[in-house]
Design an enzyme around this catalytic site. Structure first.
Site, PDB file in Angstrom:
ATOM      1  N   THR A  48       0.848  -1.183   0.000  1.00 23.83           N
ATOM      2  CA  THR A  48       0.000   0.000   0.000  1.00 23.83           C
ATOM      3  C   THR A  48       0.890   1.241   0.000  1.00 23.83           C
ATOM      4  O   THR A  48       2.074   1.155  -0.310  1.00 23.83           O
ATOM      5  CB  THR A  48      -0.998  -0.046   1.180  1.00 23.83           C
ATOM      6  OG1 THR A  48      -1.957   1.002   1.022  1.00 23.83           O
ATOM      7  CG2 THR A  48      -0.316   0.106   2.529  1.00 23.83           C
ATOM      8  N   ASN A  49       0.333   2.418   0.315  1.00 21.85           N
ATOM      9  CA  ASN A  49       1.139   3.646   0.367  1.00 21.85           C
ATOM     10  C   ASN A  49       0.640   4.538   1.499  1.00 21.85           C
ATOM     11  O   ASN A  49      -0.284   4.176   2.215  1.00 21.85           O
ATOM     12  CB  ASN A  49       1.108   4.364  -0.994  1.00 21.85           C
ATOM     13  CG  ASN A  49      -0.308   4.718  -1.399  1.00 21.85           C
ATOM     14  OD1 ASN A  49      -0.993   5.460  -0.709  1.00 21.85           O
ATOM     15  ND2 ASN A  49      -0.764   4.164  -2.515  1.00 21.85           N
ATOM     16  N   ARG A  50       1.255   5.703   1.639  1.00 21.36           N
ATOM     17  CA  ARG A  50       1.001   6.555   2.812  1.00 21.36           C
ATOM     18  C   ARG A  50      -0.252   7.414   2.714  1.00 21.36           C
ATOM     19  O   ARG A  50      -0.499   8.234   3.588  1.00 21.36           O
ATOM     20  CB  ARG A  50       2.186   7.505   3.023  1.00 21.36           C
ATOM     21  CG  ARG A  50       3.431   6.816   3.474  1.00 21.36           C
ATOM     22  CD  ARG A  50       4.505   7.847   3.777  1.00 21.36           C
ATOM     23  NE  ARG A  50       5.779   7.201   3.977  1.00 21.36           N
ATOM     24  CZ  ARG A  50       6.127   6.566   5.089  1.00 21.36           C
ATOM     25  NH1 ARG A  50       5.302   6.516   6.117  1.00 21.36           N
ATOM     26  NH2 ARG A  50       7.303   5.978   5.173  1.00 21.36           N
TER      27      ARG A  50
END
Ligand code: C5P
Length: 227
Positions: free
Chosen positions: A31-33
């Site tokens: 995933t990402n931030r």
């Protein structure tokens, strides 16, 4: 009659927000931030300005704004299908989501157990949702976001053209206190007519309110000068 006395047209906006999750196996994912705050703020600002909003959201820790129809998705493929199924019914697509560009080619069924040695994963490209929408011949307003390290204007203008967008909000993500995952944002909003304006630094809610006014103006302008 001045502009503020004129009744504002009510639009239907499809907003995407948050990250996507790309499964590696049954319990692990990439995933990402992205916190979803910019997209959720934008959805809220659209509702506050009297528009109808559907929010397609990846997994985030914040609550959706009241008055918004919400569609929960996890992967980029799910988000892509959710957008393509609905977009024709909306005047504007606001692509705020931080969609994963790649996904594991073959997610492991069940939980992959430890084995001696390395685990080498192959990643394949996800579809670019904005390009898929372009392929559909969607006539409504398209807003994209571009998160870049350093001055985002040159790359932003390039993305606006490559993705056939009407508006692009470009931000510098090399500063921890602004942009992805942060409370505040500062964007350069560029348009298809060559204009650009700086919005922020300010809380994402404030940036979103200003952004919606530009969206309303751009929809009017598109009606006078169709693509
Ligand atoms: O090319 P880049 O990922 O920086 O472009 C960002 C814009 O494109 C955002 O508006 C994002 O929501 C959208 N996007 C998309 N499909 C992808 C990746 C990004 O529509 N697979």
């Amino acid at each position: 009659m001045n502009r503020s006395d004129t009744p504002r047209p009510r639009h239907r906006f499809l907003v995407t927000a948050g990250p996507t999750r790309e499964p590696v196996d049954a319990i692990r994912f990439f995933t990402n931030r992205s916190s979803g705050r910019m997209g959720y703020s934008l959805a809220r600002a659209c509702v506050e300005r009297g528009h109808d909003v559907t929010l397609i959201t990846g997994p985030v820790a914040i609550k959706p704004p009241v008055g918004v129809e919400v569609v929960f998705v996890e992967t980029a493929l799910e988000m892509c299908a959710a957008v393509l199924d609905r977009v024709e019914g909306y005047n504007g697509l606001l692509m705020c989501a931080a969609v994963a560009d790649y996904r594991p080619a073959e997610p492991h069924p069940g939980k992959r157990s430890k084995t001696p040695g390395d685990w080498i994963l192959r990643l394949v490209r996800n579809p670019d949702i904005l390009l898929e929408v372009d392929r559909l011949g969607y006539k409504g307003l398209r807003l994209g976001f571009a998160a870049e390290f350093g001055d985002p204007r040159e790359r932003g203008r390039q993305k606006l053209e490559e993705k056939h967008l009407d508006l692009l909000a470009a931000n510098d993500i090399s500063r921890d206190e602004l942009g992805m995952g942060a409370i505040q944002n500062a964007i350069w909003l560029m348009d298809r007519w060559g204009g650009s304006v700086a919005i922020g630094p300010a809380d994402k809610g404030v940036v979103a309110m200003e952004l919606v006014e530009h969206l309303e103006d751009a929809i009017l302008r598109l009606a006078q000068d169709p693509k």
